[in-house]
Design a protein around this motif. Structure first.
Motif, short mmCIF file in Angstrom:
data_model
loop_
_atom_site.label_atom_id
_atom_site.label_comp_id
_atom_site.label_asym_id
_atom_site.label_seq_id
_atom_site.Cartn_x
_atom_site.Cartn_y
_atom_site.Cartn_z
N MET A 211 26.44 14.72 56.24
CA MET A 211 25.88 15.23 55.07
C MET A 211 24.44 15.84 55.47
SD MET A 211 25.25 12.89 51.54
CE MET A 211 23.67 12.17 51.80
N THR A 212 23.81 15.20 56.20
CA THR A 212 22.45 15.97 56.61
C THR A 212 22.18 15.72 58.14
OG1 THR A 212 21.15 13.83 56.28
CG2 THR A 212 21.42 15.03 54.48
N ARG A 213 21.37 16.48 58.63
CA ARG A 213 21.02 16.74 60.00
C ARG A 213 20.13 15.25 60.51
NH1 ARG A 213 17.50 17.79 64.40
NH2 ARG A 213 15.80 18.24 62.87
N ILE A 214 19.26 15.10 59.54
CA ILE A 214 18.24 13.89 59.91
C ILE A 214 18.35 12.86 58.69
CG2 ILE A 214 16.79 14.98 61.65
CD1 ILE A 214 14.85 15.64 59.43
N PHE A 215 17.80 11.53 58.98
CA PHE A 215 17.91 10.72 58.07
C PHE A 215 17.00 10.76 56.85
CE2 PHE A 215 14.95 7.10 56.56
CZ PHE A 215 15.97 6.30 56.21
N GLN A 216 15.80 11.48 56.80
CA GLN A 216 14.90 11.61 55.77
C GLN A 216 15.51 12.54 54.82
OE1 GLN A 216 14.01 12.01 59.03
NE2 GLN A 216 11.97 10.96 59.27
N ASP A 217 16.35 13.54 55.34
CA ASP A 217 17.19 14.48 54.49
C ASP A 217 18.13 13.60 53.73
OD1 ASP A 217 15.68 16.48 55.40
OD2 ASP A 217 17.09 17.53 56.54
N ALA A 218 18.72 12.48 54.17
CA ALA A 218 19.83 12.01 53.31
C ALA A 218 19.32 11.47 52.19
CB ALA A 218 20.58 10.93 54.23
N ALA A 297 15.57 24.66 62.12
CA ALA A 297 15.92 23.84 63.20
C ALA A 297 14.55 23.49 64.00
CB ALA A 297 16.60 24.71 64.38
N PRO A 298 14.20 22.43 64.46
CA PRO A 298 13.07 21.87 65.08
C PRO A 298 12.70 22.84 66.19
CG PRO A 298 14.61 19.87 65.27
CD PRO A 298 15.23 21.12 64.74
N THR A 299 13.72 23.45 67.16
CA THR A 299 13.13 24.30 68.18
C THR A 299 13.76 25.58 68.05
OG1 THR A 299 14.03 22.47 69.75
CG2 THR A 299 13.47 24.51 70.85
N LYS A 300 12.63 26.34 68.29
CA LYS A 300 12.88 27.97 67.76
C LYS A 300 13.04 28.64 69.21
CE LYS A 300 12.03 27.95 63.32
NZ LYS A 300 12.05 26.20 62.87
N ILE A 301 13.98 29.58 69.25
CA ILE A 301 14.24 30.29 70.47
C ILE A 301 14.42 31.61 70.21
CG2 ILE A 301 14.92 28.41 72.08
CD1 ILE A 301 17.99 29.83 71.94
N TYR A 320 20.89 21.41 65.72
CA TYR A 320 21.50 22.00 64.55
C TYR A 320 22.79 20.86 63.97
CZ TYR A 320 19.95 25.59 67.75
OH TYR A 320 19.17 26.34 68.43
N GLY A 321 22.97 20.14 65.02
CA GLY A 321 24.07 19.24 64.64
C GLY A 321 23.77 17.80 64.77
N THR A 322 24.72 16.96 64.98
CA THR A 322 24.29 15.35 64.80
C THR A 322 25.02 14.72 66.00
OG1 THR A 322 25.96 15.64 63.05
CG2 THR A 322 24.02 15.28 62.31
N GLY A 323 25.56 15.30 66.80
CA GLY A 323 26.27 14.76 68.10
C GLY A 323 27.52 13.97 67.57
#
Lengths: 535, 167
Positions: A211-218, A297-301, A320-323
Motif C-alpha cells: 500500500m505504501t513504501r513507508i510506515f508514516q504514509d500508511a 525517493a529518499p536517494t536522488k541520482i 522505491y520498493g519494500t523488499g
C-alpha cells in the motif's frame, strides 16, 4: 486332464423347452456379479461411514461462490491507469483491455500449447461496462501500449466505448472530472501520494500492494481514505481465491483446534523472481521521465545506467520498493489475515541478508520475520529465500490438525489439505479406533480438480500455487485479478467497500513495515495502537 | 462375428471350460469394477492419464485434454465402455463382441503409455515392465477369450444361441 467332453452344443439344440439345466448354465456366473456388487456396496457404505465419522459433521460443505453477478448492467465508468508496467497491464486486462502485442502472444501460445488457456480466460471475462480513458506512465513506450490497449477491439465485450488519452503527469489526470476512478500500479514509492491526491480529487482508487513504501504514509493514506469516503481496494487478489474461503471456514469451525503457529513462506529461484528484470532497449533519457520517477525517493541520482537499472528493477531498492516484506510477504500476510482475521501484530522481529544476489541491491534476498499476537496466542512466522525453489507452502499448525495450502508439489496447485495431529485431543478416539489415519489428509480441497491447465514457467507456478493466478468459479477458470477489479467496480456502483478495503490494507501495510523496520534497525519493534506508531 | 477360424461350439474338457470361463469372468470383474469406481468418483477424469501419454499419441491426447467436450466424451466412453464390457464378459452376454472391444480399449491404453525404453512417466508404475506390461497381457488374454468362447456354454449367450437355433 479330464477327458470328458463338455456339453458344448449350442444350448437346447434339438430341445424347444428351457430346462432347469439350461437356465443354470446361462446364469452360472450371475452369483459372481452379485459378489462384486455386494463388495462395491460394502465399500460404499464403509466410505460413507468414514466420511461421516471424519469430517462431514464438522465441515459444512459450501458450494463454490458463483461468479458474483451474471451481467454487469451498472453505471458506465471511466477509469484511468497510473503506472502501466507489467502489473498495470495485468490489472487493465483484468478490467477487460489487453495490449495488441499481448493478445498476439497469448493467442500464439494457445495455438502452440493447447493447455495454455490465458487467452481464452481473458476473452471469457465478463465485460465490466467501463472504458480506460486515461493512461499515465513515465516511460513513453508503455504509455503508448496503454493507449493501444484502451482501443483494442479484441476483448470481452468487443469495441470499447471510449479510448484513452495520455497524461504526462497523474495530477493532470486527476483534474479531469470525467474520470470516475483510477488504478494505481506505479512503484511503491509513489503509491501514498497518488492515493491521497486521487482521494482528495474524489476518485475511487484501486491501489497495487504494497500500500505504501513507508510506515508514516500508511497512516496518512488510511486517514485520507476514511475522511473522503472513496471506494478503496488494495491489490491483494487472493481475497477472491476460493480455496482461502474454504480455509477460513475450516478455521472458523475449529477443525484445527487451537492454532498457535502459522508458517508462511516464499521460495523463488530465478533472476526474474529476484526482480532482475529486463532493461527495455528503448529506455533512455528521452523516453523516460526520470526526474518525476525519483521525486518521492529518499536517494536522488542523475540519469544514467544506474538510473535505468533502478527504473526497470525498482523492487531491488528500498528507495522505491519494500523488499521481500512488502513485495511478497504482503501476499502471504493478507492470505492469513483473510483466513484468521489477525489484524496488526503486537511485536515483530526480522532478520536476513543479501546472500545470493550481490548485484548492488539493498533489499534482502533471504528474509525471515516473526509476528506476535499475544492476545490471540499466536505467532506468525515468515521465511523467504530467492535462491531455492523448494516449495514449502503455508502451514496452519493446530493442536488437533494441520492445514497446508500449496506446497505439496505441482499436483496441489492452490489446493489445501488438512491432516489430523497424532496427539490431537479432539480426534483422539477416532485416531485410536482407526477411523482417522494421521498419515492421510482428513480433508482436501483442489479447486477445479477436473480441469487441467498448463501453467508453465516457474514463476507462474509459484503464483499459481499461491492461488494468485487462477481461481475457480463453478469449476470455470477465472483470473482472480479480474475478480478483484470487478469487486472494486461493483463496490463503486453499489456504494459499498470491497473485499480488500482500507482496514485490511492497513493491517497488511503495518505488518510489512514493522518487519522491514525490524530488519533495518536490528531490533524487535512494537505497535502502539493508541499513539499509532512503531516503538 | 462367426468366422471359420473360430468354431461356434468348440469341444472343451471340463477343466478347459472352467479355466476359460474363470479367465473371462475375472477380466470382466476387472473391467466392471474399473468402470464402477470411475463412475462413483466425482473427481475422476481421464485427463491425468492423458497428460502422461508418451510416444506416438501425445498430440492426440493433448487435443482431447484441451477440449472440454472431447475430454467429457473420453471420460464417458471410458466409464461406460469399461462397465458394459465388464458386464458382458461376466454374464456371458455378447461376450465375443465384448472381448474384441475390450481388447481394443486395452490396446489403446497400452499404446498411449507403452513401457518402452527411454519413456519416462510421471505416475509411478506398480511393477517393473519393459515392452510387455499387464495391459498387453490382458489384451492378449482377451484375444484368447475371443478365440475360445465360453459364453455359449456358460453365460447368457447360451439362451441367445438357443433361440437362434430354435427358429
Amino acid at each position: 486332464m479330464n477327458e470328458n467332453k463338455t456339453d458344448s452344443k449350442p444350448a437346447g439344440a434339438g430341445k424347444t423347452n428351457l430346462g432347469r439345466r439350461e437356465i443354470l448354465k446361462s446364469l452360472a456366473t450371475l452369483p459372481v456379479v452379485g459378489v462384486l456388487f455386494y463388495n462395491v456396496w460394502k465399500k460404499l457404505r464403509r466410505d460413507a461411514l468414514r466420511k461421516t465419522n471424519l469430517l462431514s459433521d464438522l465441515v459444512k460443505e459450501h458450494k463454490a461462490p458463483a461468479v458474483v453477478s451474471p451481467k454487469n448492467s451498472g453505471k458506465y465508468l471511466r477509469i484511468g491507469i497510473i503506472g502501466y508496467g507489467g502489473r498495470g497491464q495485468h490489472l487493465v486486462r483484468g478490467a477487460g483491455f489487453a495490449a495488441p502485442d499481448w493478445v498476439e502472444t497469448a493467442a500464439a501460445n494457445a495455438k502452440k500449447n493447447k493447455l495454455d488457456k490465458g487467452f481464452k480466460t481473458f476473452m471469457q471475462q465478463e465485460d465490466l461496462n467501463l472504458s480506460i480513458v486515461g493512461v499515465c506512465d513515465l516511460f513513453d513506450l508503455r504509455a503508448e501500449t496503454g493507449l493501444a490497449a484502451s482501443k483494442n477491439e479484441i476483448r470481452p465485450g468487443g469495441k470499447p466505448i471510449e479510448s484513452a488519452k495520455r497524461y504526462k503527469h497523474y495530477t493532470e489526470m486527476l483534474e479531469n472530472d470525467d474520470i470516475d476512478a483510477v488504478i494505481i500500479a506505479t512503484p511503491d514509492h509513489w503509491h501514498a501520494k497518488i492515493v491521497i491526491d486521487a482521494a482528495r480529487a474524489g476518485k475511487h482508487v484501486y491501489c497495487e500492494k504494497a500500500m505504501t513504501r513507508i510506515f508514516q504514509d500508511a497512516i496518512a493514506v488510511y486517514d485520507v481514505v476514511k475522511e473522503t469516503g472513496i471506494v478503496f481496494q488494495l491489490g491483494h487478489q487472493n481475497r477472491q481465491v476460493e480455496s482461502l474461503d474454504r480455509a477460513k471456514e475450516i478455521v472458523q469451525q475449529g477443525l484445527l483446534g487451537p492454532i498457535n503457529l502459522v508458517e508462511v513462506t516464499t521460495n523463488r529461484n530465478s533472476p526474474w523472481g529476484a526482480w532482475v528484470w529486463t532493461i527495455h532497449p528503448e529506455g533512455n533519457k528521452r523516453t523516460i521521465d526520470w526526474d518525476t520517477f525519483q521525486e518521492p525517493a529518499p536517494t536522488k541520482i542523475p540519469f544514467g545506467d544506474e538510473a535505468l537499472k533502478r527504473f526497470f528493477r525498482w523492487r531491488m531498492w528500498f528507495d522505491y520498493g519494500t523488499g521481500l516484506s512488502g513485495d511478497l510477504f504482503s501476499h502471504e500476510f493478507d492470505a492469513v489475515n483473510q483466513v484468521m482475521e489477525l489484524g496488526v501484530p503486537k511485536y515483530v522481529s526480522a532478520s536476513g541478508g543479501i546472500y545470493f544476489y550481490k548485484d548492488g541491491r539493498d533489499v534482502p534476498d533471504v528474509f525471515h520475520a516473526t509476528f506476535e499476537y499475544p492476545d490471540k496466542n499466536l505467532t506468525l512466522l515468515y521465511s523467504a529465500t530467492l535462491s531455492s525453489n523448494k516449495n514449502r507452502g503455508n502451514i496452519f499448525m493446530g493442536h488437533d490438525a494441520t492445514m497446508q495450502i500449496g506446497g505439496a508439489g505441482d499436483s496441489n496447485i492452490s489446493g489445501l489439505i488438512v491432516t489430523a495431529d497424532s496427539e490431537s485431543t479432539r480426534y483422539k478416539e477416532r485416531i485410536e479406533s482407526g477411523i482417522i489415519n494421521t498419515r492421510y489428509p482428513i480433508y482436501s480441497y483442489t479447486p477445479g480438480s477436473k480441469q487441467i491447465d498448463g501453467v508453465t514457467s516457474a514463476t507462474a507456478k509459484y503464483f499459481a500455487n499461491k492461488g494468485l493466478v487462477y481461481t475457480y468459479r463453478e469449476g470455470k477458470r477465472v483470473d482472480p485479478t479480474h475478480l478483484h477489479i470487478k469487486d472494486w467496480v461493483d463496490s463503486i456502483r453499489e456504494n459499498r467497500q470491497p473485499k480488500c478495503d482500507i482496514e485490511v490494507g492497513f493491517h497488511e501495510s503495518l505488518a510489512c513495515h514493522m518487519a522491514t523496520e525490524s530488519y533495518l534497525t536490528g531490533r524487535r519493534v512494537e505497535w502502539d495502537p493508541v499513539k499509532r506508531r512503531i516503538v | 462375428m462367426g468366422n471359420k477360424a473360430v468354431p461356434v461350439s468348440p469341444e472343451y474338457t471340463n477343466y478347459q471350460l472352467i479355466g476359460l470361463t474363470t479367465l473371462r469372468v475375472f477380466i470382466g470383474w476387472h473391467f466392471l469394477y474399473e468402470g464402477i469406481a470411475k463412475m462413483l468418483n466425482p473427481y475422476w477424469s481421464s485427463a491425468a492419464f492423458l497428460l502422461d501419454v508418451k510416444w506416438i499419441f501425445v498430440g492426440l491426447a493433448e487435443s482431447i485434454v484441451s477440449n472440454p467436450t472431447a475430454l467429457g466424451l473420453a471420460d464417458n466412453l471410458n466409464i461406460w465402455g469399461l462397465t458394459l464390457i465388464g458386464f458382458a464378459l461376466m454374464l456371458g452376454l455378447f461376450s465375443r463382441w465384448a472381448s474384441v472391444v475390450g481388447m481394443v480399449l486395452i490396446l489403446i491404453y497400452y499404446f498411449f503409455t507403452p513401457p518402452l525404453v527411454g519413456l519416462e512417466y510421471l505416475k509411478p508404475r506398480e511393477g517393473s515392465y519393459i515392452i510387455v506390461n499387464k495391459n498387453l497381457i490382458e489384451a492378449c488374454a482377451l484375444y484368447v477369450i475371443y478365440l475360445f468362447p465360453t459364453s455359449n456354454i456358460i453365460g447368457l449367450d447360451r439362451l441367445i444361441y438357443r433361440n437362434q437355433t430354435a427358429k
